[in-house]
Design an enzyme around this catalytic site. Structure first.
Site, PDB file in Angstrom:
ATOM      1  N   LYS A  54      25.683 -15.201  27.102  1.00 15.68           N
ATOM      2  CA  LYS A  54      25.994 -16.276  26.220  1.00 15.68           C
ATOM      3  C   LYS A  54      25.837 -15.853  24.636  1.00 15.68           C
ATOM      4  O   LYS A  54      26.277 -16.380  23.726  1.00 15.68           O
ATOM      5  CB  LYS A  54      24.771 -17.274  26.776  1.00 15.68           C
ATOM      6  N   GLN A  98      17.080 -21.091  30.509  1.00 14.94           N
ATOM      7  CA  GLN A  98      17.920 -20.402  31.529  1.00 14.94           C
ATOM      8  C   GLN A  98      17.171 -20.671  32.675  1.00 14.94           C
ATOM      9  O   GLN A  98      15.879 -20.611  32.679  1.00 14.94           O
ATOM     10  CB  GLN A  98      18.006 -18.872  31.182  1.00 14.94           C
ATOM     11  N   ASP A 121      22.746 -27.964  27.665  1.00  9.07           N
ATOM     12  CA  ASP A 121      23.275 -27.726  29.094  1.00  9.07           C
ATOM     13  C   ASP A 121      23.530 -29.213  29.528  1.00  9.07           C
ATOM     14  O   ASP A 121      23.969 -29.116  30.989  1.00  9.07           O
ATOM     15  CB  ASP A 121      22.083 -27.001  29.932  1.00  9.07           C
TER      16      ASP A 121
HETATM   17  N1  GUN Z   1      21.308 -21.018  35.742  1.00 10.99           N
HETATM   18  C1  GUN Z   1      22.587 -21.086  36.562  1.00 10.99           C
HETATM   19  N2  GUN Z   1      23.441 -21.644  35.895  1.00 10.99           N
HETATM   20  C2  GUN Z   1      22.752 -22.110  34.719  1.00 10.99           C
HETATM   21  C3  GUN Z   1      23.383 -22.868  33.765  1.00 10.99           C
HETATM   22  O1  GUN Z   1      24.415 -23.444  33.626  1.00 10.99           O
HETATM   23  N3  GUN Z   1      22.533 -23.243  32.651  1.00 10.99           N
HETATM   24  C4  GUN Z   1      21.113 -22.795  32.616  1.00 10.99           C
HETATM   25  N4  GUN Z   1      20.355 -23.052  31.628  1.00 10.99           N
HETATM   26  N5  GUN Z   1      20.613 -21.986  33.653  1.00 10.99           N
HETATM   27  C5  GUN Z   1      21.545 -21.786  34.544  1.00 10.99           C
END
Ligand code: GUN
Length: 294
Positions: A54, A98, A121
Site C-alpha cells: 500500500k 491494518q 477503508d
Molecule cells: N486486512 C485484510 N484486508 C484488509 C483491508 O482491506 N483493510 C485493512 N485495513 N486491513 C485488511
C-alpha cells in the site's frame, strides 16, 4: 458437455487504469499532496506485506504514505489516542488500521474511532451505514474493486443471482450492499453464505456470479459451480511450499478444474488483489477532497 473458452479476468489492467487516473488527478492538485497514515500493530507476515504494498503504491501515484508500527502488546487506549490525534491532524487525509488486530484490542472500537472523512477503508459505522442506505462515498476497497473489475470486463449484475461465500465487514457484507444498489452494477439478487450455511454447494451452484472469499485453498471445483458461471476468487491462502518464500498463494477456486467449464474467472494471485490497493488510492484522494471541503 463441450469445453468452453474461459476468460481470465486479470486485475492488473483494471488497477493500472484506476491508478493512472488517480496519479493524473493528484498531479493537478495545488499545495500539499493527499496523505495517508497506515497503522500496523504487531508483525503478522501478511499484514507487513500488505502495508508495504500500500505504501509503495501510494508513493507511485504521488500520495504521501506513512507507516506507523506498534508492538503486538500495544493497548487499545494507546492506539485510540493515536487515532484521535490523527483525526485532528490537518495534514493527514486518510487513516488506515491494518487488520487483523491482536485479540486484546476491540477492533470495532478502533475502527469506529476514525474520523469518517478520513476513513479510507470505509470501515466506520458511519460509512458502513451510508453504504447500506445506498449512498456511500468511502466504500471498502475489496468490494469496490470487484465492482470495478465487473465494469471493466462488461459483466453485468442486473437481475443476476450472485452468491458470496463470506460475511465479513471487509468483503461479504459491503459487497452485498453494493450489489443491491439501484444502479447499473447493482440490481442483483444476492445470497450471502458463511460457515453455518447448510448444503453450500446447492446454493453456490445457483450462482451466475460466484464470489469466493473463505480461505479454503482450491476447495471450489465443478461440484460447487454452475457451468458458464463467472467466478470471482478473493481467497488468498498461504500454502506451504518448497520454494524460497516457503509458501505459495492459493485462491479458493480450484482454477484448473474450472478452466473450460466457467465463462470467466479471476486468477490468484493477479486478480482482485491489485484492485484492493488501487481502490485505496482512489479513496485516499476522495478523503483529501472531503477534508479540504470541511
Ligand atoms: N486486512 C485484510 N484486508 C484488509 C483491508 O482491506 N483493510 C485493512 N485495513 N486491513 C485488511
Amino acid at each position: 458437455m463441450c469445453a468452453r473458452n474461459t476468460r481470465i479476468l486479470f486485475g492488473k489492467p483494471v488497477a493500472d487504469a484506476i491508478l493512472a487516473s488517480v496519479k493524473e488527478e493528484v498531479s493537478t492538485l495545488k499545495g500539499r499532496p493527499p496523505s495517508v497514515v497506515f497503522l500496523r500493530v504487531g508483525s503478522d507476515g501478511a499484514s507487513v506485506s500488505y502495508v508495504k504494498q500500500k505504501a509503495k503504491c501510494a508513493s507511485e501515484v504521488g500520495i504521501q504514505g506513512e507507516t506507523r508500527v506498534f508492538d503486538a502488546e500495544t493497548t487499545e487506549e494507546r492506539l485510540l489516542a493515536e487515532i484521535i490525534r490523527l483525526n485532528e491532524e490537518p495534514n493527514v487525509d486518510g487513516i488506515l488500521v491494518q487488520l487483523p488486530l491482536p485479540n486484546h484490542i476491540h477492533t470495532l472500537n478502533i475502527l469506529c474511532a476514525v474520523n469518517p472523512r478520513k476513513d479510507v477503508d470505509g470501515f466506520t459505522d458511519v460509512n458502513g451505514g451510508r453504504l447500506w442506505q445506498g449512498d456511500g462515498s468511502l466504500i471498502p476497497c475489496t468490494p469496490a474493486g470487484i465492482i470495478e473489475l465487473l465494469k471493466y470486463y462488461h459483466i453485468t449484475t442486473e437481475g443476476k443471482q450472485v452468491v458470496i461465500v463470506n460475511r465479513s465487514s471487509i468483503v461479504g457484507k459491503p459487497l452485498a450492499a453494493l450489489l443491491l444498489r439501484h444502479s447499473e452494477f447493482g440490481n442483483a439478487t444476492v445470497t450471502v453464505c458463511h460457515s453455518y450455511t447448510q448444503n453450500l454447494s446447492d446454493i453456490t451452484r445457483q450462482a451466475d456470479i460466484l464470489v469466493l472469499a473463505c480461505g479454503k485453498p482450491h476447495h471450489f471445483g465443478r461440484d460447487y459451480v454452475k457451468e458458464g458461471a463467472v467466478v470471482i476468487d478473493v481467497g488468498i491462502s498461504r500454502v506451504p511450499a518448497d520454494n524460497k518464500r516457503g509458501y505459495i498463494i492459493r485462491g479458493d477456486a480450484d482454477a484448473e478444474t474450472l478452466e473450460g467449464y466457467v465463462s470467466a474467472i479471476t486468477p490468484v494471485p493477479g486478480g482482485i488483489g491489485p484492485l484492493t490497493v488501487a481502490m485505496l488510492m482512489k479513496n485516499t484522494l476522495q478523503s483529501y477532497y472531503l477534508c479540504q471541503s470541511h
